[in-house]
Write an enzyme that holds these catalytic residues in place. Structure first.
Site, PDB file in Angstrom:
ATOM      1  N   ASP A 104       0.839  -1.192   0.000  1.00 54.77           N
ATOM      2  CA  ASP A 104       0.000   0.000   0.000  1.00 54.77           C
ATOM      3  C   ASP A 104       0.877   1.246   0.000  1.00 54.77           C
ATOM      4  O   ASP A 104       2.043   1.187   0.403  1.00 54.77           O
ATOM      5  CB  ASP A 104      -0.892   0.035   1.249  1.00 54.77           C
ATOM      6  CG  ASP A 104      -1.847  -1.141   1.285  1.00 54.77           C
ATOM      7  OD1 ASP A 104      -2.141  -1.706   0.219  1.00 54.77           O
ATOM      8  OD2 ASP A 104      -2.301  -1.488   2.400  1.00 54.77           O
TER       9      ASP A 104
HETATM   10  N1  URA Z   1      -1.279  -6.002   3.691  1.00 51.91           N
HETATM   11  C1  URA Z   1      -1.756  -4.740   3.749  1.00 51.91           C
HETATM   12  O1  URA Z   1      -2.812  -4.488   4.311  1.00 51.91           O
HETATM   13  N2  URA Z   1      -1.041  -3.784   3.159  1.00 51.91           N
HETATM   14  C2  URA Z   1       0.127  -3.979   2.549  1.00 51.91           C
HETATM   15  O2  URA Z   1       0.734  -3.051   2.048  1.00 51.91           O
HETATM   16  C3  URA Z   1       0.619  -5.299   2.513  1.00 51.91           C
HETATM   17  C4  URA Z   1      -0.107  -6.294   3.088  1.00 51.91           C
END
Ligand code: URA
Length: 235
Positions: A104
């Site tokens: 993310d």
């Molecule tokens: N899970 C998440 O919620 N975000 C990420 O960036 C990676 C795994």
């Protein structure tokens, strides 16, 4: 057999125009002989290419470790945001690079960038179960029931059934999570399903490969063959 200019562009020596200029200025030799024709055809596995006397070690694919900072999206292009591709230094950059898997925008840590589609598929395919390890800071400390729920394999609100995951409490509101698949926002959604908010998330490991502790945030380095192999240990 491939064109000399194409090979040099693929190795990140420069753009097509820059590579033409380099070749025409007699800086490139094939097996010791100066070549001034950009379209000269060679078999890069059998010839030695040098640029200014330095060997050009032709590699079919490149594999890069990035310590992703927050604020960058895991995409090759984005109209609104900075992308992780902007963090790849010129000497490692080549056409066709993309992030193998997503973090993310606000997540930090280990990310692999490559131009090898098969490798990326192997890494990210949910069926292949390459384990990903995350460090998380939370608004609450998980309890035994939360740990059990992760371990049993939870079903998210939207009906998505998840594989069993490991949740270990490190200290107050800090935890480590290991998941064997990589669904969209998975770690955050798993905690949310337990009423816990993720305040900070960092990927520490992909399979057996750990993020280098001395790789500064926003920096890249090329993976060695053994780094690559260690990812899939136990697969
Ligand atoms: N899970 C998440 O919620 N975000 C990420 O960036 C990676 C795994």
């Amino acid at each position: 057999m491939e064109r000399l200019d194409k090979i040099l562009v693929s190795q990140g020596i420069g753009s097509r125009k820059e590579v033409h200029r380099i070749i025409l200025s007699k800086r490139v030799r094939i097996d010791g002989v100066v070549i001034t024709k950009p379209d000269y055809k060679i078999d890069s596995e059998r010839c030695e290419i040098t640029l200014d006397g330095q060997a050009v070690n032709v590699k079919k694919y490149i594999y890069i470790m990035l310590n992703k900072p927050a604020g960058y999206v895991s995409a090759t292009e984005d109209n609104l945001n900075r992308t992780v591709m902007e963090l790849v230094p010129k000497e490692l950059y080549r056409k066709g690079l993309f992030p193998a898997g997503r973090l993310d925008k606000d997540t930090e840590g280990l990310m692999i960038i490559t131009d090898d589609g098969d490798f990326a598929h192997k890494l990210t395919s949910p069926r292949n179960h390459v384990f990903k390890t995350y460090y998380a800071e939370l608004d609450k400390t998980p309890n035994r029931e939360d740990i059990n729920s992760f371990e049993e394999g939870m079903v998210l609100e939207d009906g998505t059934a998840l594989m069993p995951a490991k949740l270990a409490v490190l200290s107050d509101k800090k935890a480590r999570v290991v998941i064997g698949e990589g669904k969209f926002h998975q770690v955050k959604k798993m905690f949310a399903a337990r009423g816990i908010k993720v305040l900070y998330l960092k990927r520490e490991k992909i399979g057996g490969l750990e993020l280098d502790s001395d790789l500064p945030k926003g920096s890249c380095r090329e993976l060695s063959k053994s780094d690559k192999d260690v990812i899939f240990i136990g697969k």
